[in-house]
Structure formats: C-alpha cells, structure tokens
Design a protein around this motif. Structure first.
Motif, PDB file in Angstrom:
ATOM      1  N   PHE A   3      31.528  71.692 105.303  1.00  0.00           N
ATOM      2  CA  PHE A   3      31.014  70.396 104.409  1.00  0.00           C
ATOM      3  C   PHE A   3      29.839  71.194 103.550  1.00  0.00           C
ATOM      4  CE2 PHE A   3      27.830  67.242 103.900  1.00  0.00           C
ATOM      5  CZ  PHE A   3      28.448  66.036 103.385  1.00  0.00           C
ATOM      6  N   MET A   4      29.800  70.527 102.343  1.00  0.00           N
ATOM      7  CA  MET A   4      29.160  71.180 101.115  1.00  0.00           C
ATOM      8  C   MET A   4      27.800  71.477 101.476  1.00  0.00           C
ATOM      9  SD  MET A   4      28.899  69.891  97.225  1.00  0.00           S
ATOM     10  CE  MET A   4      30.557  69.361  96.994  1.00  0.00           C
ATOM     11  N   ALA A   5      27.044  70.627 102.187  1.00  0.00           N
ATOM     12  CA  ALA A   5      25.492  70.733 102.626  1.00  0.00           C
ATOM     13  C   ALA A   5      25.303  70.796 104.150  1.00  0.00           C
ATOM     14  CB  ALA A   5      24.845  69.636 101.630  1.00  0.00           C
ATOM     15  N   ASN A   6      25.268  71.943 104.352  1.00  0.00           N
ATOM     16  CA  ASN A   6      24.996  71.950 106.032  1.00  0.00           C
ATOM     17  C   ASN A   6      23.382  72.115 106.519  1.00  0.00           C
ATOM     18  OD1 ASN A   6      24.109  74.740 105.739  1.00  0.00           O
ATOM     19  ND2 ASN A   6      26.163  75.496 105.929  1.00  0.00           N
ATOM     20  N   ALA A   7      23.366  72.262 107.759  1.00  0.00           N
ATOM     21  CA  ALA A   7      21.878  72.178 108.439  1.00  0.00           C
ATOM     22  C   ALA A   7      20.950  73.449 107.872  1.00  0.00           C
ATOM     23  CB  ALA A   7      22.289  72.577 109.897  1.00  0.00           C
ATOM     24  N   VAL A   8      21.691  74.668 107.361  1.00  0.00           N
ATOM     25  CA  VAL A   8      21.006  75.597 106.803  1.00  0.00           C
ATOM     26  C   VAL A   8      20.231  75.290 105.349  1.00  0.00           C
ATOM     27  CG1 VAL A   8      20.882  77.941 105.836  1.00  0.00           C
ATOM     28  CG2 VAL A   8      22.044  77.602 108.157  1.00  0.00           C
ATOM     29  N   ASP A   9      21.215  74.518 104.670  1.00  0.00           N
ATOM     30  CA  ASP A   9      20.615  74.052 103.494  1.00  0.00           C
ATOM     31  C   ASP A   9      19.620  72.915 103.882  1.00  0.00           C
ATOM     32  OD1 ASP A   9      22.513  75.391 101.701  1.00  0.00           O
ATOM     33  OD2 ASP A   9      24.067  73.829 102.686  1.00  0.00           O
ATOM     34  N   GLY A  10      19.701  72.063 104.709  1.00  0.00           N
ATOM     35  CA  GLY A  10      18.707  71.229 105.161  1.00  0.00           C
ATOM     36  C   GLY A  10      17.201  71.916 105.310  1.00  0.00           C
ATOM     37  N   LEU A  11      17.396  73.108 106.040  1.00  0.00           N
ATOM     38  CA  LEU A  11      16.403  73.570 106.477  1.00  0.00           C
ATOM     39  C   LEU A  11      15.755  74.512 105.347  1.00  0.00           C
ATOM     40  CD1 LEU A  11      14.532  75.502 108.471  1.00  0.00           C
ATOM     41  CD2 LEU A  11      16.271  77.462 108.459  1.00  0.00           C
ATOM     42  N   GLU A  12      16.478  75.110 104.446  1.00  0.00           N
ATOM     43  CA  GLU A  12      15.856  75.501 103.265  1.00  0.00           C
ATOM     44  C   GLU A  12      15.045  74.852 102.543  1.00  0.00           C
ATOM     45  OE1 GLU A  12      15.652  78.680 102.462  1.00  0.00           O
ATOM     46  OE2 GLU A  12      16.761  79.515 104.323  1.00  0.00           O
ATOM     47  N   ALA A  13      15.602  73.442 102.000  1.00  0.00           N
ATOM     48  CA  ALA A  13      14.770  72.454 101.461  1.00  0.00           C
ATOM     49  C   ALA A  13      13.517  72.191 102.203  1.00  0.00           C
ATOM     50  CB  ALA A  13      15.727  71.240 101.402  1.00  0.00           C
ATOM     51  N   THR A  14      13.544  72.130 103.499  1.00  0.00           N
ATOM     52  CA  THR A  14      12.601  71.331 104.108  1.00  0.00           C
ATOM     53  C   THR A  14      11.456  72.814 103.918  1.00  0.00           C
ATOM     54  OG1 THR A  14      13.599  70.064 105.451  1.00  0.00           O
ATOM     55  CG2 THR A  14      11.336  70.902 106.292  1.00  0.00           C
ATOM     56  N   LYS A  15      11.888  73.915 104.119  1.00  0.00           N
ATOM     57  CA  LYS A  15      10.864  75.051 104.017  1.00  0.00           C
ATOM     58  C   LYS A  15      10.187  75.149 102.720  1.00  0.00           C
ATOM     59  CE  LYS A  15      12.565  78.947 105.356  1.00  0.00           C
ATOM     60  NZ  LYS A  15      13.864  80.111 105.246  1.00  0.00           N
ATOM     61  N   ILE A  16      11.048  74.884 101.668  1.00  0.00           N
ATOM     62  CA  ILE A  16      10.289  74.721 100.500  1.00  0.00           C
ATOM     63  C   ILE A  16       9.303  73.535 100.277  1.00  0.00           C
ATOM     64  CG2 ILE A  16      10.686  74.445  98.083  1.00  0.00           C
ATOM     65  CD1 ILE A  16      13.575  75.676  98.417  1.00  0.00           C
ATOM     66  N   ALA A  17       9.658  72.445 100.567  1.00  0.00           N
ATOM     67  CA  ALA A  17       8.572  71.371 100.878  1.00  0.00           C
ATOM     68  C   ALA A  17       7.500  71.703 101.621  1.00  0.00           C
ATOM     69  CB  ALA A  17       9.260  70.066 101.322  1.00  0.00           C
ATOM     70  N   ASP A  18       7.646  72.208 102.735  1.00  0.00           N
ATOM     71  CA  ASP A  18       6.449  72.647 103.452  1.00  0.00           C
ATOM     72  C   ASP A  18       5.527  73.767 102.866  1.00  0.00           C
ATOM     73  OD1 ASP A  18       7.322  71.136 105.676  1.00  0.00           O
ATOM     74  OD2 ASP A  18       7.937  72.895 106.886  1.00  0.00           O
ATOM     75  N   ALA A  19       6.107  74.594 102.204  1.00  0.00           N
ATOM     76  CA  ALA A  19       5.355  75.524 101.543  1.00  0.00           C
ATOM     77  C   ALA A  19       4.796  74.751 100.354  1.00  0.00           C
ATOM     78  CB  ALA A  19       6.331  76.586 100.727  1.00  0.00           C
ATOM     79  N   VAL A  20       5.266  73.819  99.522  1.00  0.00           N
ATOM     80  CA  VAL A  20       4.794  73.182  98.490  1.00  0.00           C
ATOM     81  C   VAL A  20       3.516  72.517  99.269  1.00  0.00           C
ATOM     82  CG1 VAL A  20       4.944  71.104  97.020  1.00  0.00           C
ATOM     83  CG2 VAL A  20       6.573  72.900  97.137  1.00  0.00           C
ATOM     84  N   HIS A  21       3.414  71.830 100.136  1.00  0.00           N
ATOM     85  CA  HIS A  21       2.441  71.200 100.669  1.00  0.00           C
ATOM     86  C   HIS A  21       1.207  72.278 101.015  1.00  0.00           C
ATOM     87  CE1 HIS A  21       2.889  66.866 101.186  1.00  0.00           C
ATOM     88  NE2 HIS A  21       4.201  67.379 100.979  1.00  0.00           N
ATOM     89  N   GLU A  22       1.650  73.398 101.731  1.00  0.00           N
ATOM     90  CA  GLU A  22       0.727  74.472 102.083  1.00  0.00           C
ATOM     91  C   GLU A  22      -0.092  74.926 100.891  1.00  0.00           C
ATOM     92  OE1 GLU A  22       0.541  78.857 104.101  1.00  0.00           O
ATOM     93  OE2 GLU A  22       2.244  77.695 104.393  1.00  0.00           O
ATOM     94  N   SER A  23       0.790  75.075  99.783  1.00  0.00           N
ATOM     95  CA  SER A  23       0.143  75.563  98.592  1.00  0.00           C
ATOM     96  C   SER A  23      -0.997  74.555  97.958  1.00  0.00           C
ATOM     97  CB  SER A  23       0.961  75.994  97.512  1.00  0.00           C
ATOM     98  OG  SER A  23       0.818  76.567  96.478  1.00  0.00           O
ATOM     99  N   ILE A  24      -0.548  73.509  97.977  1.00  0.00           N
ATOM    100  CA  ILE A  24      -1.314  72.334  97.503  1.00  0.00           C
ATOM    101  C   ILE A  24      -2.803  72.274  98.242  1.00  0.00           C
ATOM    102  CG2 ILE A  24      -1.847  69.900  97.308  1.00  0.00           C
ATOM    103  CD1 ILE A  24       1.054  69.455  96.858  1.00  0.00           C
TER     104      ILE A  24
END
Length: 339
Positions: free
Chosen positions: A308-329
């Motif tokens: 499938f075009m977007a798998n669980a690893v893709d989901g993890l990477e997007a959430t990791k970035i969002a987590d890092a965004v909040h940490e940086s803020i």
C-alpha cells in the motif's frame, strides 16, 4: 470473487466516507460500524441498514471482518487500532497513525508480530496535483531540490464546531502531518532536524487550549530545507474549509501548486465558494475523488497482497516530526530526529 469483509470504527465526518466507499466497492462487503455515540449509529442503521456496535470487541467477534478502517478522532486511534491488530485484522487508519511516537512504534511491533497490514490514509499522496509534482521532481532535468514551502490551514469553524476534541490536538497533528508526509513522499528523503514556533490566543480565548498557529523549518538528509505553516483560525467566510499551497525551488526549476484554486467557483449574495471537486464529490450517493481512492486502494492491496502507498512506517515518521515540532516549540531549540 469473494468480497472481503470490511468494518468501520468511527461514524463521524470522515468515517461516513469510509462507510460509503465500502458500500460502493464491489470487492468489499461492509459488515459493521462501531462508534461510542448511539445517535450516530442510529443514523447509520437507518440510512444503510448496517449492523452497528458500541463495543469493538463485540463487532469483531460477531462480524469477523477482514479489514477495519479506524476513523475515530485523531487522539483516539491507538486503542481501536491495537485491538484490531491483536485480532489479526488488517487496518487502514486515518492520519495520524497515532499522536505519539511511542504509540506508533507499539502498533508497528504488534503488526509485525501478528503479520497484519497497516495502511495510513495520507490522501494527499493521491491528489492529482501531488502526482504531477512528483513526476516533475523525478525528471533528470529538474535537478536537486534546494528548498520548499508548504502551507495548510483550516477555517476556525473546524476546531470550534467540527471537532469537539480539538483541545487534544493541534495544527501540527491535524494538518501538519499531511504536509510532513507529502514532503517525504515527494522528495523521498527523511527529516534530520526540526525548529518550530507556535502561538496561542484566539482558540484559548474561546476555552480551547491549543495552538492557533504552528510554523516549522525541516532539514532533510539530502540537504533541502522546507518551511511548513499550519493554522486553523482562518475566517469562516473563507471560500473553502481549508487552504493550501506548495512552492519548490530546485537547481533548474520552480514548481508551484495551489490547492485553493481548483477551477470551480460559486458566487452568492452571502459567500463565494471554491469547492475542491477532485477531493470528495458525491454523485448518486456514491463518493468519488482522491479522498476516497486510498480506501479502495487499500482493499485492493489486501486482495492482491501488493504494498500500500502509505504504511505504518510512513505514519510513524509523520508523527515523529509532529512530536519534534511540539518539543521545539516548548524548548525554543532545534530538535534532532534520531533513527
């Protein structure tokens, strides 16, 4: 051909699209819908005569679905996703996969242990505009990507009236993950460092304690840098419920995409409307568009066994970035993403 048995958890705004997709796909049989809200279930049962449940385990036991769509509110994906995986059922999860890196990693480990396929509905990958951008970026004469810009914003009605749970989310988790994933998909590269700022005031003044606006700078391993801006306080009079743009500078080209201007405009005495007719359009009670394509493609991937075009690893990477965004803020400092 035997149809696969599908079920949906979450009968809200986007869950209704999953319901429609499975009902109109000749390869799937919708066997059940689960939601904690009895009123929503009554509406589903009345309109579609589908078996409904307030208990997921009961639905799994009685209906034995082959695939389950998780379309619950963003902060509440983990529990139903975990339950489905532990029952050896393939799942398609609305973005984000989960709202923490830890939850994403646990779901991935569980899926590997139970040999379960996990798809994430990052439907922007299916947008014809995104496909065109990717094809252009893949051309040899485009050259190396230097920098990019992405914005995605919602009208204020979304966090105030559409999403009663918006205080448990943010522009980064609700909108940003779309952008983070789309960039990764287009340039086939990973984020190494994030710096972000955010502001509160408008929504918190209305009793909703979450960010109004989030802006992030993402550094990627191959050298490109991207600015991502997300807010959900646009005026309700804006012609569409959301707005988005993308600009990409490469060594040889300049690429632009405008998701607001999709070529259709409606004018009245009270409001101008610019519907995105490519996203989800209903005709004769059947939904079409790139917002529906991932659901049908996931069913196809279950039948064919293809990736499938977007798998669980893709989901993890997007959430990791969002987590890092909040940490940086919160820290006011850049955050490196370790892998």
């Amino acid at each position: 051909m035997k149809r696969i048995k599908a079920a949906v958890v979450g009968a809200g705004i986007y869950g209704s699209h999953h319901i429609n997709a499975y009902l109109n796909n000749d390869k799937t049989e919708l066997v059940g819908v689960c939601d904690l809200d009895p009123e929503k279930l009554d509406m589903v049962k009345k309109e579609y005569s589908i078996n409904t449940y307030t208990d997921l385990e009961e639905m799994i036991k009685k209906e034995k679905p082959d695939v389950i769509s998780i379309a619950t509110p963003d902060p509440y994906h983990f529990v139903p996703a975990k339950a489905a995986i532990e029952n050896n059922i393939d799942i398609l999860v609305e973005k984000p996969l989960a709202t923490s890196r830890k939850e994403c990693e646990e779901l991935i480990k569980l899926a590997e242990a139970h040999n379960v396929k996990v798809g994430v509905d990052f439907h922007k990958r299916w947008d014809p505009a995104s496909i065109n951008l990717k094809l252009e970026l893949e051309k040899e004469d485009t050259g190396k990507i230097v920098r990019g810009y992405v914005s995605m914003d919602d009208i204020i009605d979304v966090p105030v009236n559409w999403l009663p749970w918006s205080k448990n989310s943010s522009p980064a988790y609700f909108l940003g993950v779309h952008c983070y994933d789309l960039i990764r998909y287009l340039i086939e590269d990973e984020v190494t460092e994030v710096y972000a700022v955010g502001s509160k005031g408008v929504l918190s003044g209305m009793g909703i304690d979450t960010y109004d606006n989030v802006q992030a700078i993402l550094k990627f391993s191959k050298g490109s840098t991207w600015t991502v801006e997300n807010s959900w306080i646009l005026p309700d009079k804006f012609p569409k419920s959301n707005d988005g743009r993308m600009f990409i500078v490469t060594e040889k080209k300049y690429l632009r995409s405008d998701s607001q201007n999709r070529g259709v405009e409606f004018f009245s005495d009270t409001k101008t409307q610019t519907p995105n007719s490519y996203f989800i359009t209903y005709r004769n009670n059947k939904a079409f568009g790139f917002g529906i394509d991932p659901i049908n493609d996931f069913a196809d991937s279950i039948i064919s066994g293809e990736k499938f075009m977007a798998n669980a690893v893709d989901g993890l990477e997007a959430t990791k970035i969002a987590d890092a965004v909040h940490e940086s803020i919160i820290t006011g400092k850049p955050v490196k993403l370790e892998r």
